[in-house]
Structures are given as structure tokens and as C-alpha cells.
Design an enzyme around this catalytic site. Structure first.
Site, short mmCIF file in Angstrom:
data_model
loop_
_atom_site.label_atom_id
_atom_site.label_comp_id
_atom_site.label_asym_id
_atom_site.label_seq_id
_atom_site.Cartn_x
_atom_site.Cartn_y
_atom_site.Cartn_z
N SER A 119 29.51 66.46 48.78
CA SER A 119 28.31 65.91 48.16
C SER A 119 28.74 64.81 47.21
CB SER A 119 27.56 66.99 47.38
OG SER A 119 26.54 66.42 46.58
N TYR A 132 27.51 74.07 41.51
CA TYR A 132 27.36 73.29 42.73
C TYR A 132 28.38 72.15 42.77
CZ TYR A 132 25.27 70.61 46.52
OH TYR A 132 25.06 69.93 47.70
#
Length: 227
Positions: A119, A132
Site C-alpha cells: 500500500s 495497517y
């Protein structure tokens, strides 16, 4: 998209009904199979890889694409060890399970490509994203280790790194206020998120490279994304 370009594919996930639906939607249904699997369970990941080898005779590409995105401030009582463990079990251990299950067959073939999804927040951090972001930084580290370990064995590693994307990932945020803010900003401006097919194009590019070329990472952001 890979099916449409002639690949024989095994798809995997936890929702069998969705897997069946996808299997019927593709252009060449005879070239797709599915496996009900949770990436946090090594035996189920191994069964998926075994199915691909049994059905198609070899394993050219593994794509570790499962992930969840719980968000929350570290001081928030509901953002706790249970949430963090679930995040790392899926986003990090899930990737390791996919790699571990794939390498024996790829060693036999002396070839193969392993792709994992990181990401943009695996490069930069933001408030509410401790677990995350940490998990996505970890994916980048794991894939670089894989590259160094397997470069003499004919095995390549690639990372696809999305920015904001229109998928179901936001359903896993778990914090209503954050989810609402992200969803509304995306809905207000359709150019603030890339589409799944945009990422599929990037993956197709990776897969389509000759064996001597390793695309280490592709970052795919919407044009309007700030970070």
C-alpha cells in the site's frame, strides 16, 4: 483480466458464493477454478496451491492479495491487541503463508513469480494507521528478502502498491467516523480512487514480463491523491 488474456487461474477467498459468481463471469470459465481458503490458515493456502498444480500442472504466478484495513488512534480503547493481531495475521502472515506454499513447486520448475499487495501507506504513515501501515511496511520488507534469497533460483518477486482504491477494503475499517470520512471523500470525487481494473492492468504488466526482468514494485495512485 488474466483469464481474458489466456491464463489458467485458481482464485481463492473465504466467500464461496462470491468465488462461484466470479468463476461464471469470466470469459473462459473452463480456465478457472476456485478454492475456499482463509490466508491465515496455512493448510488452506497450501491446498489452494496444490489445486493449481493438480489442475494446471505447474505454478507460474502466486498473487498474495488478501488484506484488511482496521484503522484507529492508538489511544482508542477499541483499537487494541485483537484488532492488531487480526491485521498482522491477514496482511503479513497471510503473505508468508502464500510464499511458503509456493516455493517448493517454483524451485522444481526453476521459475515463478510471486506478487504481493502492499500500500502507499507502506511508504508513508498517517494517523489511525499504526497497525495497517506497519503491516504494509512489513510486506515490502518480506518481498525484498524474497527477492534477495531467490534471485539465483529463477524466482522473481513483485509488489503492487495501490493508493486509494474502490474495493471492499474500506468495509474492514471498523471505525465508523473514519470509514464515513473516507467513503464520503471518495464518493464526492470519483477521481480520488483508482478502479480494480487499473490495478489489474498493473498486475498484467508484471506477469507479462520475460523471465530475466523483475518488476520490483509498481505504485498506482489516483492522480488527485495527496500522499
Amino acid at each position: 483480466m488474466l483469464n481474458e488474456h489466456g491464463a489458467k487461474v485458481v482464485i481463492a477467498g473465504r466467500r464461496e458464493a462470491r468465488l462461484q459468481e466470479i468463476s461464471k463471469e469470466v470469459k473462459f470459465p473452463e480456465n478457472i477454478a476456485y478454492s475456499v481458503a482463509d490466508v491465515t490458515v496455512p493448510e488452506q493456502v497450501q491446498a489452494t496451491i496444490d489445486l493449481a498444480i493438480e489442475k494446471w500442472g505447474r505454478l507460474d504466478v502466486t498473487f498474495n492479495n488478501s488484506g484488511i484495513m482496521p484503522l484507529g488512534m492508538l489511544a482508542d480503547p477499541s483499537y487494541n491487541i485483537d484488532v492488531w493481531k487480526k491485521t498482522f495475521d491477514t496482511n503479513v502472515i497471510g503473505v508468508l503463508n502464500g510464499i511458503k506454499a509456493s516455493l517448493p513447486q517454483m524451485h522444481k520448475q526453476k521459475s515463478g513469480l510471486i506478487i504481493s499487495t502492499s500500500s502507499v501507506v507502506g511508504h508513508v504513515v498517517m494517523p489511525a494507521g499504526a497497525a495497517y501501515s506497519g503491516s504494509k511496511f512489513a510486506v515490502r520488507a518480506i518481498m525484498e528478502v524474497l527477492r534477495q534469497e531467490e534471485r539465483e533460483n529463477g524466482i522473481r518477486s513483485s509488489i503492487i502498491t495501490p493508493g486509494a482504491t474502490r474495493t471492499e477494503l474500506t468495509n474492514s475499517i471498523g471505525n465508523e467516523a473514519i470509514q464515513k470520512a473516507i467513503t464520503e471523500s471518495s464518493n464526492d470525487d470519483l477521481d480520488y480512487a483508482v478502479r480494480p481494473e487499473d490495478l489489474a492492468n498493473a498486475v498484467l504488466y508484471m506477469v507479462d514480463q520475460p523471465d530475466h526482468v523483475s518488476v520490483s514494485e509498481l505504485i498506482v495512485r489516483p492522480r488527485k491523491q495527496e500522499i
